[in-house]
Design an enzyme around this catalytic site. Structure first.
Site, PDB file in Angstrom:
ATOM      1  N   CYS A 335       0.792  -1.235   0.000  1.00 23.60           N
ATOM      2  CA  CYS A 335       0.000   0.000   0.000  1.00 23.60           C
ATOM      3  C   CYS A 335       0.824   1.286   0.000  1.00 23.60           C
ATOM      4  CB  CYS A 335      -1.043  -0.010   1.119  1.00 23.60           C
ATOM      5  SG  CYS A 335      -0.738  -1.119   2.465  1.00 23.60           S
ATOM      6  N   ARG A 364       7.724 -10.709   4.984  1.00 23.52           N
ATOM      7  CA  ARG A 364       7.388 -10.489   6.390  1.00 23.52           C
ATOM      8  C   ARG A 364       8.157 -11.493   7.221  1.00 23.52           C
ATOM      9  NH1 ARG A 364       0.778  -9.774   5.857  1.00 23.52           N
ATOM     10  NH2 ARG A 364       0.913  -8.034   4.394  1.00 23.52           N
ATOM     11  N   GLN A 382       1.227 -10.914  -3.407  1.00 29.25           N
ATOM     12  CA  GLN A 382      -0.191 -10.633  -3.222  1.00 29.25           C
ATOM     13  C   GLN A 382      -0.826 -10.195  -4.533  1.00 29.25           C
ATOM     14  OE1 GLN A 382       0.256  -7.578  -0.145  1.00 29.25           O
ATOM     15  NE2 GLN A 382      -0.799  -8.939   1.282  1.00 29.25           N
ATOM     16  N   ASP A 384      -2.746  -7.835  -5.032  1.00 28.70           N
ATOM     17  CA  ASP A 384      -3.193  -6.684  -4.253  1.00 28.70           C
ATOM     18  C   ASP A 384      -3.827  -5.637  -5.166  1.00 28.70           C
ATOM     19  OD1 ASP A 384      -3.478  -5.233  -1.956  1.00 28.70           O
ATOM     20  OD2 ASP A 384      -1.340  -5.059  -1.523  1.00 28.70           O
ATOM     21  N   HIS A 386      -5.473  -1.386  -4.737  1.00 28.68           N
ATOM     22  CA  HIS A 386      -5.954  -0.288  -3.916  1.00 28.68           C
ATOM     23  C   HIS A 386      -6.902   0.541  -4.754  1.00 28.68           C
ATOM     24  CE1 HIS A 386      -2.086  -1.585  -2.169  1.00 28.68           C
ATOM     25  NE2 HIS A 386      -2.843  -1.586  -1.088  1.00 28.68           N
ATOM     26  N   LYS A 466     -13.666  -4.262   7.785  1.00 27.67           N
ATOM     27  CA  LYS A 466     -13.189  -5.137   6.704  1.00 27.67           C
ATOM     28  C   LYS A 466     -14.106  -6.327   6.484  1.00 27.67           C
ATOM     29  CE  LYS A 466     -10.149  -7.768   9.775  1.00 27.67           C
ATOM     30  NZ  LYS A 466      -8.790  -8.129  10.138  1.00 27.67           N
ATOM     31  N   HIS A 512      -8.387  -1.524   0.363  1.00 28.26           N
ATOM     32  CA  HIS A 512      -7.359  -2.525   0.051  1.00 28.26           C
ATOM     33  C   HIS A 512      -8.135  -3.792  -0.264  1.00 28.26           C
ATOM     34  CE1 HIS A 512      -4.122  -0.589   2.679  1.00 28.26           C
ATOM     35  NE2 HIS A 512      -5.226   0.014   3.088  1.00 28.26           N
TER      36      HIS A 512
END
Length: 642
Positions: A335, A364, A382, A384, A386, A466, A512
């Site tokens: 992000c 991570r 990911q 991912d 946004h 979420k 997200h």
RNA sequence: GCCGGCUUAGCUCAGCAGGUAGAGCACCUGAUUUGUAAUCAGGCGGUCGCGGGUUCAAAUCCUGCAGCCGGCACCA
């Protein structure tokens, strides 16, 4: 005199306050013998509970759905008794029934090992054979605490102390052993039977808190009869065969090694699956109006201080320091990078909603004990995205995301998807009015679609509510993959804005979302879901052309080339080996189609098509085989397109 | 990170009252030209996870570390 209504609607009257055993006896000797407990106006309770008023009663036997949980709970108690008989000085703590079995947590200086289990199991069977009556007693709280302290059961004493005032403290006694328990229980240990097995030992924190002492937990499984137990054990063996770590090796998809704990080395075949998934998702996202970006993996620490990750997750991040002593972080999330792209130039409300996807690889530093094959790794990709939009656009955007997720999961055969909605936690940022709007928009999206969801009160992130998407695989396991989160933290911290029609700068809403979640993990889930037998469009090798003798070689080359031209991933096996061996090897590699080419086929320009798992063959003209296989290998989003 | 277990050939595993390693499969070579889940024979192959210690001698005993496995805790 009480009137008891039985499940068949008949009513019987009894003198005084009968208990379940007496009612069962009145119905029949057979039922009395098999009675394990009863439901009293729908509530499960002991057979020995006296009934003082008119009620509906159903006798619970081994065949009842309630019986299994009861037996498992009893198994836990019998195990605790066995353990305390064998290992004096061991404290008992908590031992509930769980899915498929039970466990009990013991406090002990030396934790149990696997070697202790057979002994304990044997003693359990002895206790069952003793057929000890299980008797419920109500104790005054003070007496109970005193008793357990006296016999050195300090955890139990603590548990009793935590029972809310006014609630009855109940003790269950079996023989000379007793335990604090809410119940209900079987009438005697003999009713448990012997269809149980101790499975594993594990450490577990007292009260599930890592700040507390570690207890020694023993897990067991228990069933109504030996046949169910055997079936369960067989099921476990089957599940083990579809373990993605094992299949990953057998199918030559990926490996792990010591130098890179929690990071996969993708082999050509595994990477093909991975890429196929990315390609698919990319097409789906493009069709849904996303643009795709890519941002740096290594960025200055300052960015992560701004984002707040430095404060909150520093310990779980990888860092790297260069010669000039500058500290960079390897990105744990995409992000902040995505926001930098959004912030380039001035954005107008006309640019919104802006859906920016990124197949970002993040790192991570997960706790070592958490690592698990592809399912929990330290380096993963990911899918991912946004989405920057206005508050007014938010609900429609959420809805589009939910629709996309559900539709995509269907393409993998995941029809049963649960959605969890997590709303504002106690510790949060943003004012309540904003939370109201964000939660309403998320909820509104779900409500308008009519998709059911469960509420996770207070489980939202501190920066916004979420949704979590949980899918169920072929053998009934749940996996949380997709998420959709609203974020009012990062937009603030990075001062993200757009120019609204009024000419002023406004804060956009930032969503997200990830659908697969982690590509690595999703690949692992698919491997297990399909037991390695990936659908043709995902299979790394979609077809193998196998010859019988050299007489088929030339035609086999022709078949191979034709299949490749038709867009199929194909291999040829022209080794000087028997067809049995070739079929076996490619079957073990889970190749969906084997095209056998011998003298006959070469002469007739046909192939003998054998499907994975099938024993039959189909003789097809080459063109027909190609058309069939090419059609079957189409990704789901391309089916029906030219 | 915590508790327990494990780590021997590419894979699956045996070897452990301490006396410097073995099987099957894989791989390589040769023979076999074979019709739908293992053709036969021969050969190659191991610093016994890494480091330290005990011992005349360690894969085997002790110890530190790493990784993996099963849980627990964690999962932005």
């Amino acid at each position: 005199m009480v009137a008891i209504t039985l499940p068949d609607g008949s009513v019987r009257t009894f003198e005084g306050s009968p208990n379940g055993a007496e009612i069962a006896q009145a119905i029949g000797a057979g039922l009395a013998k098999s009675a394990l407990a009863m439901t009293l106006d729908g509530t499960l309770c002991d057979l020995s509970t006296p009934i003082t008023r008119d009620a509906k009663v159903a006798i619970v036997t081994a065949k009842s759905v309630e019986a299994l949980e009861l037996m498992r709970h009893d198994a836990a108690h019998v195990m605790a008794q066995a353990v305390q008989e064998l290992y004096p000085g061991t404290q008992v703590t908590i031992g509930p029934a769980i899915e498929n079995g039970f466990y009990y947590d013991f406090a002990r200086d030396t934790p149990f090992t696997l070697d202790d289990l057979p002994k304990i199991e044997a003693r359990m069977k002895e206790i069952v054979a003793r057929d000890l009556p299980i008797v419920r007693e109500e104790w005054p709280r003070a007496k109970a605490i005193e008793h357990f302290k006296k016999i050195g059961e300090f955890y139990k004493a603590e548990l009793i102390g935590a029972i809310p005032a006014g609630e009855v403290v109940t003790i269950y006694r079996q023989g000379d052993w007793l335990d604090l328990c809410r119940g209900p229980h079987l009438p005697s240990t003999g009713k448990l039977g012997t269809a149980f097995k101790l499975m594993k030992v594990a450490g577990a924190y007292w009260r599930g808190d890592s700040k507390n002492a570690m207890l020694s937990r023993i897990y067991g499984t228990a069933w109504a009869n030996e046949k169910d137990l055997a079936a369960y054990l067989t099921m476990l063996e089957e599940a083990e065969k579809r373990d993605h770590r094992r299949l990953g090796r057998e199918m030559d998809l990926f490996h792990f090694q010591e130098e890179a704990p929690g990071a996969a080395f993708w082999h050509p075949k595994g990477w093909t699956v991975f890429r196929t998934l990315v390609d698919y998702m990319r097409r789906r996202q493009e069709a849904a109006g996303y643009v795709e970006i890519n941002t740096p993996e290594v960025m200055d620490r300052a960015l992560w201080v701004t984002s707040g990750h430095w404060d909150t997750f520093r310990e779980n991040m990888f860092f790297t320091q260069t010669e000039d002593e500058r500290v960079f972080a390897i990105k744990p999330m995409n992000c902040p990078g995505g926001i930098q792209v959004f912030k380039q130039g001035i954005k107008s409300y006309r640019d919104l909603p802006l859906r920016m996807a990124e197949f970002g690889k993040v790192h991570r530093y997960e706790p070592s004990g958490a690592l698990h094959g592809l399912m929990r790794v330290r380096a993963f990709t990911q899918d991912d995205a946004h989405i920057f939009c206005t508050l007014d656009e938010m609900e429609a955007e959420c809805r589009q995301v939910v629709e996309l997720i559900l539709d995509i999961y269907k393409d993998f055969g995941f029809d049963s998807v649960r959605i969890k909605f997590s709303d504002r936690p106690a510790k949060r940022i943003g004012d309540d009015a904003t939370w109201d709007k964000l939660e309403a928009a998320l909820k509104g999206a779900l409500d308008h679609m009519g998709h059911p969801y469960t509420l996770n009160p207070g489980e939202g992130a501190f920066y916004g509510p979420k949704l979590e998407f949980v899918l169920r695989d072929a053998i009934g396991r749940d996996w949380q993959c997709g998420t959709l989160q609203v974020d009012m933290n990062l937009t603030e911290r990075f001062d993200v804005n757009y120019v609204a029609p009024d000419g002023a700068k406004h804060r956009p809403v930032m969503l997200h979302r990830a659908l697969f979640g982690s590509l690595e993990r999703f690949t692992g889930i698919l491997i297990e879901h399909y037991a390695g037998r990936l659908p043709a469009w995902l299979a790394p090798v979609q077809a193998v052309v196998a010859t019988i003798t050299q007489e088929g070689d030339d035609f086999a080359r022709e078949v191979e080339t034709a299949l490749r031209r038709a867009g199929l991933r194909v291999e040829a096996d022209r080794r000087n080996e028997k067809i049995d061996l070739k079929v076996r090897e490619h079957s073990l590699k889970k190749v969906p189609a084997i095209l056998v080419v011998g003298k006959r086929e070469a002469e007739n320009r046909t192939v003998a098509l054998r499907r994975l798992g099938g024993a039959k063959q189909e003789i097809l003209a080459l063109d027909q085989a190609i058309a069939t296989l090419a059609r079957e290998a189409l990704p789901p989003d391309r089916v029906g397109t030219p």
